[in-house]
Design a protein around this motif. Structure first.
Motif, PDB file in Angstrom:
ATOM      1  N   ASP A  17       1.749   1.852  -3.512  1.00  0.00           N
ATOM      2  CA  ASP A  17       0.562   2.376  -4.217  1.00  0.00           C
ATOM      3  C   ASP A  17       0.382   3.865  -3.933  1.00  0.00           C
ATOM      4  O   ASP A  17       0.114   4.657  -4.851  1.00  0.00           O
ATOM      5  N   ASN A  18       0.523   4.265  -2.679  1.00  0.00           N
ATOM      6  CA  ASN A  18       0.340   5.675  -2.313  1.00  0.00           C
ATOM      7  C   ASN A  18       1.423   6.551  -2.925  1.00  0.00           C
ATOM      8  O   ASN A  18       1.150   7.672  -3.374  1.00  0.00           O
ATOM      9  N   PHE A  19       2.660   6.058  -2.959  1.00  0.00           N
ATOM     10  CA  PHE A  19       3.729   6.797  -3.627  1.00  0.00           C
ATOM     11  C   PHE A  19       3.394   6.994  -5.100  1.00  0.00           C
ATOM     12  O   PHE A  19       3.561   8.085  -5.655  1.00  0.00           O
TER      13      PHE A  19
ATOM     14  N   ARG B 287       0.476   7.021  -6.564  1.00  0.00           N
ATOM     15  CA  ARG B 287      -0.631   7.980  -6.702  1.00  0.00           C
ATOM     16  C   ARG B 287      -0.127   9.410  -6.493  1.00  0.00           C
ATOM     17  O   ARG B 287      -0.507  10.337  -7.213  1.00  0.00           O
ATOM     18  N   ALA B 288       0.722   9.590  -5.474  1.00  0.00           N
ATOM     19  CA  ALA B 288       1.250  10.939  -5.186  1.00  0.00           C
ATOM     20  C   ALA B 288       2.107  11.430  -6.339  1.00  0.00           C
ATOM     21  O   ALA B 288       2.052  12.613  -6.714  1.00  0.00           O
TER      22      ALA B 288
ATOM     23  N   GLN C 236      -4.678  -1.597 -10.604  1.00  0.00           N
ATOM     24  CA  GLN C 236      -3.803  -1.656  -9.435  1.00  0.00           C
ATOM     25  C   GLN C 236      -2.678  -2.638  -9.751  1.00  0.00           C
ATOM     26  O   GLN C 236      -2.917  -3.736 -10.244  1.00  0.00           O
TER      27      GLN C 236
ATOM     28  N   PRO D 278       0.819  -1.229   0.000  1.00  0.00           N
ATOM     29  CA  PRO D 278       0.000   0.000   0.000  1.00  0.00           C
ATOM     30  C   PRO D 278       0.850   1.275   0.000  1.00  0.00           C
ATOM     31  O   PRO D 278       0.443   2.291  -0.581  1.00  0.00           O
ATOM     32  N   VAL D 279       2.033   1.217   0.612  1.00  0.00           N
ATOM     33  CA  VAL D 279       2.937   2.379   0.603  1.00  0.00           C
ATOM     34  C   VAL D 279       3.384   2.666  -0.826  1.00  0.00           C
ATOM     35  O   VAL D 279       3.406   3.826  -1.273  1.00  0.00           O
TER      36      VAL D 279
ATOM     37  N   TYR E 149      10.939   7.067  -3.619  1.00  0.00           N
ATOM     38  CA  TYR E 149      10.181   5.961  -4.209  1.00  0.00           C
ATOM     39  C   TYR E 149      11.112   4.994  -4.942  1.00  0.00           C
ATOM     40  O   TYR E 149      11.017   3.779  -4.774  1.00  0.00           O
TER      41      TYR E 149
END
Length: 198
Positions: free
Chosen positions: A105-107, A109-110, A179, A102-103, A131
């Protein structure tokens, strides 16, 4: 008279000879009987010995079989322990990597957000460097991204959540990745969520 004496002596001598022969025959018969009896006893003893030998050989064979089974069980347990140890070493980072997905994934997205100012751009550059370092470290532990775009749908690696229709592409081809999916060496940690062509 002398003749009578001679006859008596002769009869006595013959009688003694017959007695001696009889005694000899009796002794011979006794020897034969004793010999037969000892031969029978020897045969019985030999049969008993043969029976004991075959019993002991059967017990020895049974014990050898038990020993071979125990050795085979030991070798199997040793092999299983080795395989378990190898699997443990191979996939030791699985729970950590699963928690870090999930980290990632969030990177991602950011980093997909467009920046308009120089200050925001420099922050994004720093985040991109972090990242990349994180991805390199995770790849060093065996993390591999599952390729999806323009690949044929494979239920072992992909999870279809949508379907689309593009006539210029064959049916069953992945159109879009919703995803990212990841593998740890040869084990799927998370399948890719994809849109598949009908």
């Amino acid at each position: 008279m002398t003749e009578k004496m001679n006859e008596v002596e002769k009869e006595t001598t013959e009688s003694e000879e017959v007695s001696a022969e009889t005694a000899t025959l009796d002794a011979a018969e006794e020897t034969v009987t004793t010999s037969n009896e000892s031969s029978e006893e020897a045969n019985e003893e030999s049969d008993e010995k043969d029976q004991k030998i075959s019993e002991l050989e059967a017990k020895l064979h049974e014990e050898e079989n038990k020993l071979l089974r125990v050795l085979a069980d030991f070798e199997n347990a040793k092999r299983r322990a080795t395989l378990d140890k190898e699997a443990l070493n191979k996939y030791k980072a699985q729970s950590l990597l699963t928690n870090l997905l999930p980290v990632l994934d969030n990177f991602a997205r950011a980093l997909a957000v467009e920046t308009k100012t120089d200050e925001a751009q420099s922050i994004m550059t720093g985040m991109d460097m972090i990242y990349r370092n994180l991805v390199e470290a995770l790849e060093g532990e065996g993390l591999v991204e599952i390729e999806t775009l323009d690949k044929e749908f494979d239920p072992n690696f992909h999870q279809a959540v949508m379907t689309g229709s593009e006539p210029d592409k064959p049916s069953g081809i992945v159109l879009e990745e919703l995803q990212k999916g990841y593998m740890l060496k040869d084990r799927v940690l998370r399948p890719s969520m994809v849109k598949v062509n009908e």
